[in-house]
Design a protein around this motif. Sequence first.
Motif, PDB file in Angstrom:
ATOM      1  N   PHE A 111       0.817  -1.215   0.000  1.00 53.62           N
ATOM      2  CA  PHE A 111       0.000   0.000   0.000  1.00 53.62           C
ATOM      3  C   PHE A 111       0.854   1.271   0.000  1.00 53.62           C
ATOM      4  CE2 PHE A 111      -3.077  -3.144   1.292  1.00 53.62           C
ATOM      5  CZ  PHE A 111      -4.192  -2.760   0.572  1.00 53.62           C
ATOM      6  N   LEU A 112       2.122   1.147   0.307  1.00 60.20           N
ATOM      7  CA  LEU A 112       3.017   2.297   0.184  1.00 60.20           C
ATOM      8  C   LEU A 112       3.265   2.623  -1.290  1.00 60.20           C
ATOM      9  CD1 LEU A 112       5.603   1.525   3.025  1.00 60.20           C
ATOM     10  CD2 LEU A 112       3.587   3.019   3.095  1.00 60.20           C
ATOM     11  N   VAL A 113       3.260   1.598  -2.138  1.00 62.87           N
ATOM     12  CA  VAL A 113       3.353   1.824  -3.587  1.00 62.87           C
ATOM     13  C   VAL A 113       2.122   2.572  -4.067  1.00 62.87           C
ATOM     14  CG1 VAL A 113       3.514   0.721  -5.851  1.00 62.87           C
ATOM     15  CG2 VAL A 113       4.743  -0.257  -3.892  1.00 62.87           C
ATOM     16  N   PHE A 114       0.958   2.142  -3.606  1.00 64.93           N
ATOM     17  CA  PHE A 114      -0.290   2.807  -4.002  1.00 64.93           C
ATOM     18  C   PHE A 114      -0.366   4.225  -3.432  1.00 64.93           C
ATOM     19  CE2 PHE A 114      -1.641  -1.816  -3.709  1.00 64.93           C
ATOM     20  CZ  PHE A 114      -1.394  -2.045  -5.061  1.00 64.93           C
ATOM     21  N   LEU A 115       0.225   4.422  -2.263  1.00 65.04           N
ATOM     22  CA  LEU A 115       0.314   5.769  -1.686  1.00 65.04           C
ATOM     23  C   LEU A 115       1.088   6.693  -2.623  1.00 65.04           C
ATOM     24  CD1 LEU A 115       0.192   7.908   0.606  1.00 65.04           C
ATOM     25  CD2 LEU A 115       2.225   6.799   1.590  1.00 65.04           C
ATOM     26  N   ALA A 116       2.196   6.203  -3.165  1.00 66.16           N
ATOM     27  CA  ALA A 116       2.996   7.002  -4.097  1.00 66.16           C
ATOM     28  C   ALA A 116       2.203   7.332  -5.351  1.00 66.16           C
ATOM     29  CB  ALA A 116       4.282   6.259  -4.453  1.00 66.16           C
ATOM     30  N   VAL A 117       1.455   6.343  -5.886  1.00 68.91           N
ATOM     31  CA  VAL A 117       0.640   6.567  -7.094  1.00 68.91           C
ATOM     32  C   VAL A 117      -0.404   7.649  -6.834  1.00 68.91           C
ATOM     33  CG1 VAL A 117      -1.049   5.528  -8.664  1.00 68.91           C
ATOM     34  CG2 VAL A 117       0.995   4.243  -8.008  1.00 68.91           C
ATOM     35  N   CYS A 118      -1.144   7.521  -5.740  1.00 66.78           N
ATOM     36  CA  CYS A 118      -2.201   8.488  -5.409  1.00 66.78           C
ATOM     37  C   CYS A 118      -1.625   9.890  -5.205  1.00 66.78           C
ATOM     38  CB  CYS A 118      -2.955   8.045  -4.165  1.00 66.78           C
ATOM     39  SG  CYS A 118      -3.927   6.532  -4.371  1.00 66.78           S
ATOM     40  N   SER A 119      -0.490   9.988  -4.530  1.00 63.86           N
ATOM     41  CA  SER A 119       0.132  11.292  -4.260  1.00 63.86           C
ATOM     42  C   SER A 119       0.588  11.962  -5.539  1.00 63.86           C
ATOM     43  CB  SER A 119       1.317  11.119  -3.303  1.00 63.86           C
ATOM     44  OG  SER A 119       0.904  10.534  -2.094  1.00 63.86           O
ATOM     45  N   LEU A 120       1.175  11.193  -6.457  1.00 65.25           N
ATOM     46  CA  LEU A 120       1.638  11.749  -7.731  1.00 65.25           C
ATOM     47  C   LEU A 120       0.462  12.239  -8.578  1.00 65.25           C
ATOM     48  CD1 LEU A 120       4.434   9.177  -8.677  1.00 65.25           C
ATOM     49  CD2 LEU A 120       4.748  11.585  -8.042  1.00 65.25           C
ATOM     50  N   VAL A 121      -0.644  11.490  -8.558  1.00 66.41           N
ATOM     51  CA  VAL A 121      -1.824  11.898  -9.338  1.00 66.41           C
ATOM     52  C   VAL A 121      -2.409  13.197  -8.788  1.00 66.41           C
ATOM     53  CG1 VAL A 121      -4.184  11.269  -9.983  1.00 66.41           C
ATOM     54  CG2 VAL A 121      -2.368   9.566 -10.076  1.00 66.41           C
ATOM     55  N   VAL A 122      -2.481  13.325  -7.469  1.00 60.04           N
ATOM     56  CA  VAL A 122      -2.982  14.558  -6.857  1.00 60.04           C
ATOM     57  C   VAL A 122      -2.127  15.756  -7.294  1.00 60.04           C
ATOM     58  CG1 VAL A 122      -3.229  15.811  -4.671  1.00 60.04           C
ATOM     59  CG2 VAL A 122      -4.039  13.461  -4.856  1.00 60.04           C
ATOM     60  N   THR A 123      -0.816  15.591  -7.273  1.00 55.65           N
ATOM     61  CA  THR A 123       0.094  16.671  -7.672  1.00 55.65           C
ATOM     62  C   THR A 123      -0.130  17.061  -9.128  1.00 55.65           C
ATOM     63  OG1 THR A 123       1.750  15.832  -6.117  1.00 55.65           O
ATOM     64  CG2 THR A 123       2.514  17.377  -7.788  1.00 55.65           C
ATOM     65  N   TYR A 124      -0.258  16.076  -9.992  1.00 56.37           N
ATOM     66  CA  TYR A 124      -0.457  16.352 -11.420  1.00 56.37           C
ATOM     67  C   TYR A 124      -1.780  17.095 -11.659  1.00 56.37           C
ATOM     68  CZ  TYR A 124      -1.193  15.649 -16.405  1.00 56.37           C
ATOM     69  OH  TYR A 124      -1.432  15.859 -17.741  1.00 56.37           O
ATOM     70  N   ILE A 125      -2.868  16.596 -11.041  1.00 53.51           N
ATOM     71  CA  ILE A 125      -4.179  17.228 -11.238  1.00 53.51           C
ATOM     72  C   ILE A 125      -4.155  18.673 -10.751  1.00 53.51           C
ATOM     73  CG2 ILE A 125      -6.612  17.191 -10.540  1.00 53.51           C
ATOM     74  CD1 ILE A 125      -6.358  14.125 -10.360  1.00 53.51           C
ATOM     75  N   PHE A 126      -3.516  18.913  -9.607  1.00 54.58           N
ATOM     76  CA  PHE A 126      -3.481  20.253  -9.026  1.00 54.58           C
ATOM     77  C   PHE A 126      -2.824  21.255  -9.972  1.00 54.58           C
ATOM     78  CE2 PHE A 126      -1.403  23.567  -6.485  1.00 54.58           C
ATOM     79  CZ  PHE A 126      -2.493  24.066  -5.780  1.00 54.58           C
ATOM     80  N   PHE A 127      -1.745  20.853 -10.619  1.00 53.86           N
ATOM     81  CA  PHE A 127      -0.981  21.796 -11.445  1.00 53.86           C
ATOM     82  C   PHE A 127      -1.414  21.832 -12.909  1.00 53.86           C
ATOM     83  CE2 PHE A 127       2.102  21.205  -7.953  1.00 53.86           C
ATOM     84  CZ  PHE A 127       2.342  22.532  -7.649  1.00 53.86           C
TER      85      PHE A 127
END
Length: 480
Positions: A424-440
Motif C-alpha cells: 500500500f506504500l506503492v499505491f500511496l505514491a501513485v495516489c500522491s503523484l496523481v494529486v500533484t499532477y491534477i493540481f498543477f
Amino acid sequence: INKLTKQGTGTFQYGYNISVINAPTVYVQNFINQTWMQRYQTNISQGGLTLLWSTIVSMFTLGGFIGTSVGGTLSVKLGRRGTLLANNAFSLTAALLMGLSSTAGSFELLIIGRLLSGMNAGIALCVQPLYLGEIAPTALRGAMGMGTSVFITGGILTGQVMGLKEILGKEEYWPILLSTTCIPAFLQLLTLPWFPESPRYLLIDKGDEESCKKALRQLHGLADSGDALEDIEKEKNNLVGFQAKKPWELFSDRSLRWQLLTIILLNIAQQLNGINAIYFYADYVFGQSGIPMDKIRYATVGTGACECITALTCGMLIECLGRKVLIMGGYVLMSICCVFFTLTLTFQDFSPVFPYLSMACVFAFILSFGLGPGGVTNILTTELFTQNTRPAAFMIAGSVNWLSFFLISMVFPFIVIGLQQYCFLVFLAVCSLVVTYIFFVVPETKNKTFVEIQNEFQSLKTNKFCSSDGAGTILLSTSI
C-alpha cells in the motif's frame, strides 16, 4: 434519470460480469475437472486447472481491450446509439454460450463467452460515456456522466447479490447465473430505440441539421433546444475542415498533448491506485474481525453497496463541487487510507482493536475511490476533447485502462507476496503523484462548454511557451 436508466445497461454489464464470476468459482472448477475426466479418463493437474480457470477469467479483459479498440470507430460509422444497440449481440451470444456450456460439456464455450462479454463491456465503456456526455446539457453533463460509474457499481453489487446461495449461488444454478447477463441486453434492445441519436454526432459528423433539431427537441424540449443547437453549431464552426481523428493521430497533435497525457495518467491510476488490493485483502480483514467464513460473502456485498452509494452521492455533488475538487479529494483520502491500512495490517496481532480499524479502512478506501476517481475519470475523458477527437480519445483511454487492468491482475499477486501489507506504500505514491499532477495541470471543467475547456488547455500551453520564449497564442479563440 429515465434517460440514464435506459442507456446505462451497457456499463451495468461490465460491473455485473466482473463480480458474477466470483461466486461459482469452485463449481466451474469442478465442472472443468469432470469434463476433463470424461474426455481423457484422468483428473486434470492442479496447474492445468488453474491455467484454464485463469484463462476463463482473463478472457474478459482481453475482450474488453478488443472492444475498446473498435468502439470509437464503430461510434463514428454506426452512431453512438447504433453502436450501443449492435453491441448487445455480443452479450446475447455470450449468455447463450455460457448457459449451454454445462449441458454441452464444453468449458471452451465459457472461454468464448467470457471473451464476448468482455468485448461487449469494452465497447459499452467506450461509447456509453461518449453518448451521455454529448446528449447532456452543459449544466448537467457531470451528473449524467456519473451515470457510467453508478451503473458499473450497480452491476458489481447486483452480481454479488445474484451469486448468494439464497438466489443463484448453488452449484446446479451456475450456468443460469452466468447467462443472466442477457437480461440487461434485452432491456436495452427494448428501450434504447425510443431515444434519439446524439445531436452532436448528427450535426457535426453527419451534417444532418434536421435530425439534430429533432433530437434536441426530444432531449431538451422546445424551449431549450435553441440554446443547445447554438452550442453545437459553435463547436462545429471551430472544427470546419477537420475530420474525426484516428487514435494515432492524437499522439502527433501537439495541441492535444496535455489532454492526452491527462487521460492516460488518470486511466492508469484508476487501476493502479490500490482499489484492487483493497478487495483482495477484504476477505482476510473481515475474517480477522471475527466474521464467520460462511458470512464473509455478505460483508463483501456490503462493500459493493458502499461503492454504489458513493457513486450516487458523487453524482449529486459533482455539479456543486466540480470535477477537480472531487477527484483530488478522492485521491487525497485514498492516500491517507493507504497509510492507516498499512499500519493497521502491520499491528494486526497487537490488539483486538486493529482488525476493526482495518475493516474501517477498507470501507473508507472504497468510499474515497467512489467519491472521485471511480466516476470523474470517464467524465474528464468526455470533456477534455472536442467532437472530432473524442471517439479516438475514448479508444486510447479505454485501451490504457484495460491494459492496466490486465497488468495489475497479473502482477498484483507477486506484489502482495513480495511486499505484503507494505504494497500500500506503492499505491500511496501513485495516489500522491496523481494529486500533484491534477493540481498543477487539470483545469476545472464544471459548467464550461467543450470549446471553453479546450481553450483552457491552450492557455496552459501558451503560458508554458511564454515562460520560455515570451510568446504564445490561443489556437481556439471562440468563446461561448
